[in-house]
Design an enzyme around this catalytic site. Structure first.
Site, PDB file in Angstrom:
ATOM      1  N   ASP A 195       0.842  -1.199   0.000  1.00  0.00           N
ATOM      2  CA  ASP A 195       0.000   0.000   0.000  1.00  0.00           C
ATOM      3  C   ASP A 195       0.877   1.250   0.000  1.00  0.00           C
ATOM      4  O   ASP A 195       0.654   2.187   0.767  1.00  0.00           O
ATOM      5  CB  ASP A 195      -0.936  -0.001   1.212  1.00  0.00           C
ATOM      6  N   LYS A 232       2.057   4.693  -1.076  1.00  0.00           N
ATOM      7  CA  LYS A 232       1.454   5.894  -1.644  1.00  0.00           C
ATOM      8  C   LYS A 232       1.937   7.079  -0.817  1.00  0.00           C
ATOM      9  O   LYS A 232       2.412   6.903   0.318  1.00  0.00           O
ATOM     10  CB  LYS A 232      -0.076   5.803  -1.629  1.00  0.00           C
ATOM     11  N   ASN A 257       1.268   7.402   2.910  1.00  0.00           N
ATOM     12  CA  ASN A 257       1.947   6.496   3.835  1.00  0.00           C
ATOM     13  C   ASN A 257       3.451   6.757   3.908  1.00  0.00           C
ATOM     14  O   ASN A 257       4.194   5.940   4.445  1.00  0.00           O
ATOM     15  CB  ASN A 257       1.693   5.037   3.448  1.00  0.00           C
ATOM     16  N   ASP A 287       2.689   2.648   8.005  1.00  0.00           N
ATOM     17  CA  ASP A 287       1.437   1.902   7.786  1.00  0.00           C
ATOM     18  C   ASP A 287       1.680   0.562   7.100  1.00  0.00           C
ATOM     19  O   ASP A 287       1.433   0.403   5.895  1.00  0.00           O
ATOM     20  CB  ASP A 287       0.443   2.736   6.980  1.00  0.00           C
ATOM     21  N   THR A 320      -4.333   0.769  -2.898  1.00  0.00           N
ATOM     22  CA  THR A 320      -5.095   1.940  -3.307  1.00  0.00           C
ATOM     23  C   THR A 320      -5.172   1.980  -4.830  1.00  0.00           C
ATOM     24  O   THR A 320      -4.151   1.835  -5.500  1.00  0.00           O
ATOM     25  CB  THR A 320      -4.423   3.217  -2.769  1.00  0.00           C
TER      26      THR A 320
END
Length: 358
Positions: free
Chosen positions: A139, A141, A144, A157, A177
């Protein structure tokens, strides 16, 4: 442990003096705390044991803790230790003061090549270390990626992170995401976690240099280049299910027609609308649209917070979105404006661009 003094009661957890709340999610609060032995500031993530068990998240929490203990690197948020009481779990993390890289992009737009190169190098250093430990973030991005007081990047995260099961090379859980996820993650044929993370890093580099996403369609079918698939966003738990009494409470004057009569004008639905799309698809579609409008989004357990400056950058808009299951394959979406101008809120109201349809 609770301590007291001349200035009133002070809450203590072990050697940590606990202060203000600096973040809050569905299952946890993050509090500022200070190590009374060293004076070091830390972030204390407080989780409720009963909520974890009720929502069957124990294994996920254990995995996240194990992974963070494993990936000790200058460009990864450091896990100091984990404490526990009869009712709570306390995860003690490095306190990062510089905010999210996402915020920097929102404020300044695309970065200079020198800044983008620096952040990207630090990102790759951290991700490469994780991969060498057999850990795949899944994840990655800008939301994070945190920045410390010196401007150094810290990966955070690890809630969706994983390592392949023993004897298995490919990962199979679909997660991430939409705008940053690699195409093969959606194929249901298994994927290489390292390659999927690398794809996400490439998208992040594009955003750093361009100031916008390379893949930014408002429609998931176009974004993914394939038909929506209910299994494409599989999760262990579903959205909250509403029973008949919940529906009666939500409806005005005990009249359920406003919820189910699709012939009525959308204005009459006020802050709710229905959709037959899968719950994850609904939220992801709304996330894509909100981000394309320049808003920041946070999704946790079928709830989404949309926030950011309005088009004129004169006021802050904050909207809460939650998806409920009202019948098999029928979902109700509720929006609540927490802050901001009504006209700006109407741009993401169901009658506006984010309306998902039947």
């Amino acid at each position: 442990m609770v301590g007291g003094g001349g200035g009133g009661p002070l809450r203590r957890v072990g050697k940590y003096e606990v202060g203000r709340t600096i973040g809050e999610g569905t299952f946890a609060k993050v509090k500022f705390a200070q190590n009374t032995e060293t004076g070091e500031s830390v972030a204390m993530k407080v989780l409720d044991r009963s909520s974890i068990l009720k929502n069957k998240m124990a294994e996920q929490i254990k995995r996240e803790i194990s992974i963070m203990k494993l990936v000790r690197h200058p460009n990864v948020v450091r896990l100091h230790e984990v404490l526990a009481s009869r009712k709570k779990i306390f995860i003690i993390l490095e306190f990062i003061t510089g905010g999210e890289l996402f915020d920097k992009i929102i404020r300044h737009g695309r970065l200079s090549e020198a800044d983008a190169r620096r952040y990207f190098q630090q990102l790759i250093d951290g991700v490469d270390f994780c991969h060498k430990k057999g850990v795949y973030h899944r994840d990655l991005k800008p939301e994070n990626l945190l920045l410390d007081s010196q401007g150094n990047l810290k990966i955070s995260d690890f809630g969706l992170s994983a390592w392949p099961a023993q004897g298995s090379f490919l990962l199979r859980t679909t997660c991430g995401t939409p705008n940053y996820v690699a195409p093969e993650v959606l194929s249901h044929k298994g994927y290489n976690g390292a390659l999927a993370d690398t794809w996400s890093c490439g998208v992040i580099l594009y955003v750093l240099l361009a100031g916008y996403l390379p893949f930014d369609e408002v429609d998931l079918t176009t974004l993914y280049g394939k038909d929506d698939n209910e299994d494409a966003f599989e999760d262990e738990t579903g959205p909250l299910t509403l029973n008949a009494f919940d529906l009666i409470i939500l409806s005005q004057g005990l009249n359920l027609a406003a919820l189910f009569d699709r012939r009525q004008d959308c204005d009459k639905l006020q802050n709710r609308f229905l959709s037959r799309n899968p719950a994850k698809v609904i939220l992801s579609s709304m996330e894509v649209v909100a981000q394309s409008m320049g808003f920041k989004t946070h999704i946790r357990n079928y709830k989404m917070r949309v926030e950011g400056l309005n088009a004129d950058k004169t006021s802050h808009l904050s909207v809460m979105v939650e998806v409920f299951e009202v019948a098999p394959s029928i979902f109700m979406v509720e929006l609540q404006r927490a802050a901001g101008d009504t006209s700006e809120y109407n741009t993401i109201h169901p009658k506006g661009q984010i309306y998902i349809g039947q």
